[in-house]
Scaffold this active site. Structure first.
Site, PDB file in Angstrom:
ATOM      1  N   ARG A 206     -40.339 -16.988   9.056  1.00 29.24           N
ATOM      2  CA  ARG A 206     -39.727 -15.796   9.618  1.00 29.24           C
ATOM      3  C   ARG A 206     -40.266 -14.581   8.860  1.00 29.24           C
ATOM      4  O   ARG A 206     -40.632 -14.683   7.681  1.00 29.24           O
ATOM      5  CB  ARG A 206     -38.194 -15.839   9.442  1.00 29.24           C
ATOM      6  CG  ARG A 206     -37.508 -16.875  10.306  1.00 29.24           C
ATOM      7  CD  ARG A 206     -37.450 -16.434  11.773  1.00 29.24           C
ATOM      8  NE  ARG A 206     -36.698 -17.359  12.606  1.00 29.24           N
ATOM      9  CZ  ARG A 206     -37.255 -18.183  13.501  1.00 29.24           C
ATOM     10  NH1 ARG A 206     -38.556 -18.217  13.666  1.00 29.24           N
ATOM     11  NH2 ARG A 206     -36.499 -18.952  14.250  1.00 29.24           N
ATOM     12  N   HIS A 254     -45.638 -14.092  17.313  1.00 27.52           N
ATOM     13  CA  HIS A 254     -44.603 -15.146  17.264  1.00 27.52           C
ATOM     14  C   HIS A 254     -44.842 -16.189  18.369  1.00 27.52           C
ATOM     15  O   HIS A 254     -43.980 -16.429  19.210  1.00 27.52           O
ATOM     16  CB  HIS A 254     -43.199 -14.548  17.372  1.00 27.52           C
ATOM     17  CG  HIS A 254     -42.128 -15.451  16.801  1.00 27.52           C
ATOM     18  ND1 HIS A 254     -41.064 -14.984  16.063  1.00 27.52           N
ATOM     19  CD2 HIS A 254     -41.954 -16.787  16.878  1.00 27.52           C
ATOM     20  CE1 HIS A 254     -40.296 -16.000  15.716  1.00 27.52           C
ATOM     21  NE2 HIS A 254     -40.817 -17.111  16.209  1.00 27.52           N
TER      22      HIS A 254
HETATM   23  C1  GLV Z   1     -39.138 -20.058  16.989  1.00 25.75           C
HETATM   24  O1  GLV Z   1     -39.374 -19.257  16.144  1.00 25.75           O
HETATM   25  C2  GLV Z   1     -38.069 -21.011  16.928  1.00 25.75           C
HETATM   26  O2  GLV Z   1     -37.154 -20.836  16.092  1.00 25.75           O
HETATM   27  O3  GLV Z   1     -38.081 -21.964  17.701  1.00 25.75           O
END
Ligand code: GLV
Length: 291
Positions: A206, A254
């Protein structure tokens, strides 16, 4: 899928939820803050992602069980992404892409994967298969986690007392930890200083794991030579943020991995069946650990 496998369980897609009193299971990324007012009889909350850091766990009543997504499709996507990043760094593909932009044709030596020590922080549902995949490609693989793991061909370092030794033997550092109070800001100047000079960072955890100014410090001091960041804080970064144009940073939006509809749905179905039979659910979190 639900109609086929569990036809006796009525399935609704928000906001068409029929009678909210009847909702016992909820699959969501960010559920409403006042969860127990909206769904007074909720029993299990399934995160549709691998993480639960998007939830405000303290406000969710103790009676509601919380389950994170642990499904093979997520692990597969993560293996692909990390393998791409490690191979690209090892084979100097980021460098060659820059060279192409400058019309430069200049090759480097053929270096064995064994010469690269890869260290994965977090040996859970994602970190472990990633390590196993990297080991297949010949990289020297180390993992660091809270407790020791016995995985063939992987050296396991455990706990804060073994972190320095782990970092000292890591050329490519991969963050695959959950974001909790214990891991927020862990990718910082102090940690980078313990890596061999010129290391590479791959963050697939993260954005909150990374102290952004400390990453810039690490580049300025030659402590790191490359970073691949799939996550940032915030997402996206503001347009004027220095990471966008930094020559040593590769940013992806992401996309390293996400739950796949089929295998993720199957996991939720399986967990509901397990729960109704009084068995453990795969991925139920510990509230005290936060993952
Ligand atoms: C993506 O970041 C997830 O948590 O699946």
């Amino acid at each position: 899928m639900f109609a086929r496998e569990l036809p006796e369980l009525p399935f609704h897609v928000w906001p068409d939820i029929d009678d909210p009193q009847k909702v016992r299971y909820l699959a969501a990324w960010q559920p409403p803050e006042n969860l127990s007012e909206v769904f007074p009889n909720l029993e299990v909350l399934f995160s549709v992602g691998a993480g639960v850091d998007q939830l405000n766990i303290a406000t969710i009543p103790q009676s509601i069980r919380i389950v994170r997504m642990m499904e093979p499709g997520l692990a597969e996507g993560m293996m692909e992404y990390v393998l791409w990043a490690v191979l690209s760094y090892h084979r100097k593909m980021f460098h060659y892409a820059q060279q192409q932009g400058q019309h430069v044709w200049q090759g480097g030596a053929n270096i064995s994967a064994r010469a690269f020590r890869v260290g994965v922080m977090g040996m859970g549902a994602l970190g472990t298969p990633v390590l196993e995949k990297l080991a297949q490609f010949g990289y020297a693989c180390n993992g660091w986690s809270r407790s020791r793991h016995n995985i063939l061909g992987i050296k396991s370092y455990a706990g804060p007392e073994e972190l320095d030794a782990f970092l000292a033997s890591t050329d490519i550092l991969i963050c695959l930890m959950p974001l909790t109070d214990a891991t927020r800001g862990i990718l910082n100047r102090e940690l980078f200083a313990k890596l061999p000079k010129g290391s590479c960072l791959i963050n697939c955890g993260r954005g909150g794991h990374l102290v952004q100014d400390d990453l810039l410090w690490a580049f300025d001091n030659g402590q790191l030579s490359q970073a691949v960041l799939d996550v940032t804080d915030p997402e996206p970064l503001p347009k004027e943020h220095p990471f966008w144009d930094h020559p040593s940073i590769i940013l992806t939006p992401h996309v390293a991995s996400s739950s796949r509809v089929e295998s993720g749905g199957e996991m939720i179905l399986k967990n509901i069946t397990q729960y109704e039979r009084g068995f453990e659910m795969t991925g139920e979190i510990s509230r005290s650990l936060g993952y």
